[in-house]
Design a protein around this motif. Sequence first.
Motif, short mmCIF file in Angstrom:
data_model
loop_
_atom_site.label_atom_id
_atom_site.label_comp_id
_atom_site.label_asym_id
_atom_site.label_seq_id
_atom_site.Cartn_x
_atom_site.Cartn_y
_atom_site.Cartn_z
N ALA A 73 0.92 -1.11 -0.22
CA ALA A 73 -0.08 0.04 -0.10
C ALA A 73 1.09 1.49 -0.04
N PRO A 74 0.37 2.31 -0.30
CA PRO A 74 1.33 3.72 -0.41
C PRO A 74 1.84 3.99 0.88
N ILE A 75 2.86 4.69 1.16
CA ILE A 75 3.44 4.75 2.67
C ILE A 75 3.36 6.33 2.84
N ARG A 76 2.72 6.78 3.75
CA ARG A 76 2.58 8.19 4.38
C ARG A 76 3.95 8.45 4.86
N MET A 77 4.36 9.84 4.50
CA MET A 77 5.46 10.37 4.87
C MET A 77 5.50 11.48 5.64
N ASP A 78 4.08 12.26 5.66
CA ASP A 78 3.84 13.43 6.36
C ASP A 78 3.41 13.24 7.52
N GLY A 79 3.06 14.11 8.65
CA GLY A 79 2.83 13.94 9.86
C GLY A 79 3.52 13.07 10.74
N PRO A 80 2.88 12.44 11.64
CA PRO A 80 3.71 11.50 12.49
C PRO A 80 4.72 10.59 11.63
N ALA A 81 4.16 10.12 10.59
CA ALA A 81 5.15 9.29 9.77
C ALA A 81 6.39 10.04 9.37
N GLY A 82 6.22 11.41 9.33
CA GLY A 82 7.45 11.86 8.77
C GLY A 82 8.57 11.95 9.86
N ASP A 83 8.48 11.63 11.06
CA ASP A 83 9.48 11.58 12.22
C ASP A 83 10.30 10.36 11.81
N THR A 84 11.33 10.50 11.16
CA THR A 84 12.01 9.28 10.64
C THR A 84 13.32 8.91 11.45
N ASP A 85 13.72 9.69 12.62
CA ASP A 85 14.58 9.22 13.43
C ASP A 85 16.08 8.64 12.62
N GLY A 86 16.19 9.46 11.65
CA GLY A 86 17.51 9.21 10.74
C GLY A 86 17.36 7.84 10.12
N GLU A 87 16.57 6.99 10.08
CA GLU A 87 16.32 5.86 9.14
C GLU A 87 15.51 6.15 8.16
N GLY A 88 14.51 6.96 8.38
CA GLY A 88 13.49 7.11 7.02
C GLY A 88 12.17 6.63 7.59
N VAL A 89 11.04 6.76 6.74
CA VAL A 89 9.74 6.22 7.30
C VAL A 89 9.99 4.50 6.78
N LYS A 90 9.56 3.65 7.68
CA LYS A 90 9.66 2.36 7.37
C LYS A 90 8.71 1.93 6.11
N ALA A 91 9.41 1.27 5.15
CA ALA A 91 8.41 0.67 4.08
C ALA A 91 8.81 -0.89 3.87
N ARG A 92 7.65 -1.56 4.36
CA ARG A 92 8.00 -3.15 4.14
C ARG A 92 7.81 -3.62 2.86
N ILE A 93 8.67 -4.68 2.62
CA ILE A 93 8.80 -5.13 1.25
C ILE A 93 7.99 -6.66 1.59
N PRO A 94 6.96 -7.13 0.97
CA PRO A 94 6.12 -7.91 1.31
C PRO A 94 6.99 -9.38 0.77
N ALA A 95 6.99 -10.54 1.53
CA ALA A 95 7.55 -11.68 1.38
C ALA A 95 7.20 -12.26 -0.23
N TRP A 96 6.27 -11.85 -0.65
CA TRP A 96 5.83 -12.45 -1.97
C TRP A 96 6.55 -11.69 -3.15
N VAL A 97 7.11 -10.78 -3.02
CA VAL A 97 7.69 -9.82 -4.19
C VAL A 97 8.77 -10.67 -4.73
N LYS A 98 8.78 -10.48 -6.12
CA LYS A 98 9.95 -11.35 -6.73
C LYS A 98 11.02 -10.26 -7.05
N PRO A 99 12.34 -10.68 -6.92
CA PRO A 99 13.49 -10.19 -7.27
C PRO A 99 13.53 -9.01 -8.46
N GLY A 100 13.87 -7.86 -8.39
CA GLY A 100 14.10 -7.26 -9.53
C GLY A 100 13.96 -5.55 -9.23
N PHE A 101 13.70 -4.77 -10.07
CA PHE A 101 14.00 -3.36 -10.10
C PHE A 101 12.48 -2.89 -10.12
#
Length: 386
Positions: A73-101
């Motif tokens: 799903a889209p990743i919100r980067m504003d509001g509370p989600a924008g507090d990155t703590d230096g590592e950025g907003v966490k975006a998970r890669i689902p386990a079913w994703v195939k390798p690639g670009f």
Amino acid sequence: MRAGWQRMVAVGVCGGVLSCGGLARPAAADQDPPTISQAFAGPRPGEAIGIDLLNYERRPGVRLVAESPVFAAPIRMDGPAGDTDGEGVKARIPAWVKPGFYPLVVRARGRVVARDTIEVKPPKRPSIDVDEDGAGRPGTKVNLFFDDLYPGETGDFFTAHSPAFASPVRLAHDERSWNNTRTFNALNVRLPHTLKDGTYAVWVTDAHGRRKAVSRLEVRSARPGDEDYVGKAEGPAFFGEADHLLNARAKGFTIAPGTTMYVRWQDAHPDPGEEERMTATSPAFQGPAKLSFDLLKGREGDDPIFWGPARVRPDLEPGSYPVTVVSHRGRVKKTSYLTVTQGSPRHADDGGPPAAVWAGAATGAVALGAAAAVLLIRRRRGTSPS
């Protein structure tokens, strides 16, 4: 990758900056356009990356969203989600994703302000690593890292085994792992100092005893030519009171039976683990004297210091007695001699003036006091009425 042990990789690809009607300020000639950075770039399926938007002035109420076909799903980067703590907003890669670009864009109020690409790498089978180089000296402590991120892997009870370990080692789930939820480790696992040189298998089993991963550990003792082969040992030296460590000396030290004294040992390169097992032995002692490693004692630039108390046997005859320290797995053996005297002084001779000097000083003081008293009597007599 092991979370907490890899460096964050920042990857920024400048995309075309659209005229966003005041959403993003146009880049000046000397100003970089908005870019996307990725922490923990190159994820495997099931890992997470951190996304941040650089060179962009965020404004209240402006909705920032990161989108990619690789996200569930889209990743919100504003509001509370924008507090990155230096590592950025966490975006998970689902386990079913195939390798690639996969393309990645960040939108502000629906308009693209930056573009980038996410590379998803192939999954890998569970693996066990011993430190970074898979090598160690006997007596050292090693760290174990188990990566169990692979489609279909489950469970949270794992044990590491090896003939190089004193016993099996339980691997704990690394709850601090930011990008990998299937990381397990064990830190500061001691290799026995009696361990022989060689290559040892290391393997991991699950709660049912099934083998999950195998690795190898190279064990090699210090050899001639290595800086730490025999170190630069000095001692043993002796002193009589705990706060007189700097007065320790290897020759001319005297002690009375039944007295507590102290032993000092120094070594530029102690063998791994010697800080926990260094001792001084002597037929003059009631038992081996444990020498503790002390980081605070000594002067700046001194070699590492070991020291500790030794109780002298009360039934000793006067004479010279050896005190021996063995280190570097028997490669270094040094002996100094202490002199046991008659009588029972309060403490050992640790470098202060000899007793004869103190006795002479006391006698002189008495004589000086008597002379002063005679002089005072004479002066009084000379001034009294006749």
